[in-house]
Enzyme design. Structure first.
Site, mmCIF file in Angstrom:
data_model
loop_
_atom_site.group_PDB
_atom_site.id
_atom_site.type_symbol
_atom_site.label_atom_id
_atom_site.label_comp_id
_atom_site.label_asym_id
_atom_site.label_seq_id
_atom_site.Cartn_x
_atom_site.Cartn_y
_atom_site.Cartn_z
ATOM 1 N N ASP A 96 0.858 -1.191 0.000
ATOM 2 C CA ASP A 96 0.000 0.000 0.000
ATOM 3 C C ASP A 96 0.889 1.234 0.000
ATOM 4 O OD1 ASP A 96 -2.028 1.778 0.106
ATOM 5 O OD2 ASP A 96 -2.787 1.182 2.072
ATOM 6 N N ALA A 97 1.353 1.577 -1.220
ATOM 7 C CA ALA A 97 2.283 2.698 -1.360
ATOM 8 C C ALA A 97 1.639 3.852 -2.130
ATOM 9 C CB ALA A 97 3.550 2.242 -2.069
ATOM 10 N N LYS A 98 0.475 3.604 -2.716
ATOM 11 C CA LYS A 98 -0.307 4.630 -3.429
ATOM 12 C C LYS A 98 0.577 5.464 -4.361
ATOM 13 C CE LYS A 98 -4.110 4.758 -0.155
ATOM 14 N NZ LYS A 98 -3.653 3.841 0.913
ATOM 15 N N ARG A 99 1.174 4.778 -5.311
ATOM 16 C CA ARG A 99 2.087 5.433 -6.242
ATOM 17 C C ARG A 99 1.358 5.962 -7.476
ATOM 18 N NH1 ARG A 99 5.124 5.508 -2.162
ATOM 19 N NH2 ARG A 99 7.182 4.554 -2.229
#
Ligand SMILES: O=C(O)c1cc(=O)[nH]c(=O)n1[C@@H]1O[C@H](COP(=O)(O)O)[C@@H](O)[C@H]1O
Length: 291
Positions: A96-99
């Site tokens: 969950d790095a929301k890149r």
């Protein structure tokens, strides 16, 4: 070695009755509650304990990268060990790095998080689509070849996202609805016969999807859209309401819970994960294995 598509690997989890995504969110307060220091070693201990509890019980784990990034290089080294444990345990890992960025830069993010042998290798990555879903094109071939998946933010559980996600585009659709449509279109284009697609969306379980212009009534046919649904547990959504919340969009649903599992402390975590997984399976599972 040919790797099965991410959608197939997800489908196998559903067929085994696993729909829980166990969050790994080492908040400072939770580390304190666990009797751990608020440092990289503490985050690693919590992460590895969640992985041990989730193995064979949950479909996946979702480490929230920010809680490791807080500690810089030491945090990333800790995260690498948590990811390695999870892969060895056969759990799918959603980083969950929301890149999100221009296509060529996004491809480098995909290389970091989704390429085999990368120190941060995961099975799927959360994507912030503010720079346009088309940015995924540059990474698409590599992502699919490696059997990896993506989860594009569509309608998120936080209230402050609403003005952006309910904004109506020139084509008359809301931003949120267009994200759902684009993910479905990508899955149909890649393999219309797959049971479950490889590009998914994030839909908060705390929401009324109609408020976001998202139609829950969908004809079956085409790959089921993977939906990562945070908001159960601490944020108040009830798993018993999942069918009502997601309707036909809930065929490939991963129910995420983080704080509701972690806030009980390290003692009994295995039992808590099992209880939550069983409750989620009872609410979602059907004879096709899908939700
Ligand atoms: O992409 C996410 O995972 C996410 C999207 C969203 O709409 N809402 C949301 O809460 N999340 C994440 O899901 C987790 C929810 O944690 P709990 O509320 O503790 O279960 C956190 O890691 C959030 O960053």
């Amino acid at each position: 070695m040919t790797v099965a598509p991410f959608g197939d690997r997800l489908a196998a989890q559903f067929a085994a009755g696993r729909h829980l995504c166990a969050g790994i969110d080492p908040h400072a307060g939770l580390l304190d509650l666990w009797g751990l220091h608020d440092d990289a070693a503490g985050a690693e201990r919590m992460g590895r304990d969640v992985v041990a509890a989730a193995a064979g019980v949950a479909a996946c784990v979702k480490p929230q990268i920010s809680f490791f990034e807080r500690f810089g290089a030491a945090g990333f080294a800790a995260l690498e060990r948590v990811l390695a444990d999870a892969r060895a345990a056969g759990l799918l890992v959603i980083a969950d790095a929301k890149r999100g960025d221009i296509g060529s830069t996004f491809a480098a993010y995909a290389e970091a998080w989704l390429s085999p042998g990368s120190p941060l290798e995961s099975d799927a990555l959360t994507v912030s689509p503010y720079m346009g879903v088309g940015m995924l094109d540059d990474a698409d071939t590599a992502v699919r070849e490696h059997g990896k998946g993506l989860f594009v933010l569509a309608a998120t559980s936080n209230a402050e996202a609403r003005p952006v996600q309910t904004a109506v585009r020139a084509d008359g659709r809301t931003v949120a609805a267009a994200m759902v449509d684009e993910a479905e279109a990508r899955n149909r284009a890649a393999d219309a016969r797959a049971a479950v697609g490889t590009t998914g969306v994030v839909l908060g379980a705390t929401l009324r999807l109609a408020d976001f212009g998202i139609d829950r009534h969908r004809a079956e046919g085409g790959p089921a859209l993977p939906v990562l649904a945070p908001g159960f547990g601490h944020q108040g959504a009830q798993i018993e309401d999942a069918r009502e919340i997601f309707g036909g969009l809930g065929r490939a649903l991963l129910a995420n819970e983080s704080r509701s599992i972690l806030s009980g402390g390290p003692g009994g975590i295995a039992t808590r994960v099992e209880e939550r997984a069983a409750k989620i399976a009872a609410a979602l599972h059907n004879e096709k294995g899908l939700a």
